[in-house]
Design a protein around this motif. Structure first.
Motif, PDB file in Angstrom:
ATOM      1  N   THR A 199       0.848  -1.189   0.000  1.00 57.49           N
ATOM      2  CA  THR A 199       0.000   0.000   0.000  1.00 57.49           C
ATOM      3  C   THR A 199       0.886   1.242   0.000  1.00 57.49           C
ATOM      4  O   THR A 199       2.051   1.205   0.414  1.00 57.49           O
ATOM      5  CB  THR A 199      -0.909   0.047   1.239  1.00 57.49           C
ATOM      6  OG1 THR A 199      -0.082   0.209   2.400  1.00 57.49           O
ATOM      7  CG2 THR A 199      -1.769  -1.204   1.349  1.00 57.49           C
ATOM      8  N   THR A 209       0.550   3.718   1.924  1.00 58.13           N
ATOM      9  CA  THR A 209       0.838   4.039   3.333  1.00 58.13           C
ATOM     10  C   THR A 209       2.059   3.256   3.807  1.00 58.13           C
ATOM     11  O   THR A 209       2.953   3.822   4.446  1.00 58.13           O
ATOM     12  CB  THR A 209      -0.376   3.740   4.226  1.00 58.13           C
ATOM     13  OG1 THR A 209      -1.472   4.549   3.790  1.00 58.13           O
ATOM     14  CG2 THR A 209      -0.076   4.022   5.682  1.00 58.13           C
ATOM     15  N   SER A 215       3.591  10.243   7.532  1.00 54.45           N
ATOM     16  CA  SER A 215       2.239   9.780   7.193  1.00 54.45           C
ATOM     17  C   SER A 215       2.111   9.653   5.684  1.00 54.45           C
ATOM     18  O   SER A 215       2.930  10.181   4.928  1.00 54.45           O
ATOM     19  CB  SER A 215       1.194  10.769   7.712  1.00 54.45           C
ATOM     20  OG  SER A 215       1.283  11.990   6.995  1.00 54.45           O
ATOM     21  N   SER A 216       1.048   8.990   5.261  1.00 61.23           N
ATOM     22  CA  SER A 216       0.814   8.865   3.818  1.00 61.23           C
ATOM     23  C   SER A 216       0.448  10.211   3.203  1.00 61.23           C
ATOM     24  O   SER A 216       0.764  10.470   2.045  1.00 61.23           O
ATOM     25  CB  SER A 216      -0.267   7.821   3.531  1.00 61.23           C
ATOM     26  OG  SER A 216      -1.478   8.184   4.144  1.00 61.23           O
ATOM     27  N   SER A 217      -0.180  11.090   3.980  1.00 61.70           N
ATOM     28  CA  SER A 217      -0.526  12.408   3.428  1.00 61.70           C
ATOM     29  C   SER A 217       0.735  13.256   3.219  1.00 61.70           C
ATOM     30  O   SER A 217       0.844  13.975   2.222  1.00 61.70           O
ATOM     31  CB  SER A 217      -1.533  13.138   4.317  1.00 61.70           C
ATOM     32  OG  SER A 217      -1.002  13.371   5.593  1.00 61.70           O
TER      33      SER A 217
END
Length: 137
Positions: free
Chosen positions: A80, A82, A92-94
């Motif tokens: 993924t 993430t 973080s993924s953001s």
């Protein structure tokens, strides 16, 4: 005015930090710790690092983390975004998605090898700054 000897010392100190960054890329890398490793104050270290590496410390770290993520996306096992973000040292993924889009010009969800080669903002910048001294291409 700095002498050649002091410039060499500064380069060795910054190279020691660069090696440390590469070895600990997935961990937090606070500037105070990196400056201490180079035996500079944080303010002085930031200035010296930028002069030697030709980019600010945060941009250098972000670029290495993005390169690590892209390699995982191209050659790693299916994962993924993430998981890739966290394995590459992003908080973080953001954070990863924002950095990726700013750098490459599209989101990591739209990533493919072909798109990276064709649509990458980096490629467009290189092409826009290319010197065409040999006539029309």
């Amino acid at each position: 005015m700095r002498t050649r000897e002091s410039t060499d010392i500064y380069r060795r100190r910054v190279n020691r930090v660069i090696d440390h960054i590469k070895e600990h890329l997935t961990e937090p890398l606070p500037i105070a710790e990196l400056a201490r490793l180079a035996h500079f104050s944080p303010f002085h270290f930031h200035r010296i690092f930028r002069a030697i590496a030709l980019e600010p410390l945060h941009a250098f770290i972000r670029r290495l983390r993005l390169e690590m993520a892209v390699l995982q996306m191209l050659h790693g096992p299916k994962a993924t975004l993430t998981a890739i973000a966290l394995r590459s040292g992003f908080a973080s993924s953001s954070d990863f998605s924002r950095a990726f889009k700013q750098t490459y010009g599209f989101s990591p969800r739209g990533f493919s090898r072909e798109r990276l080669l064709q649509d990458s903002k980096i490629r467009q910048d290189l092409m826009a700054n290319a010197w065409y001294g040999f006539g029309k291409l």
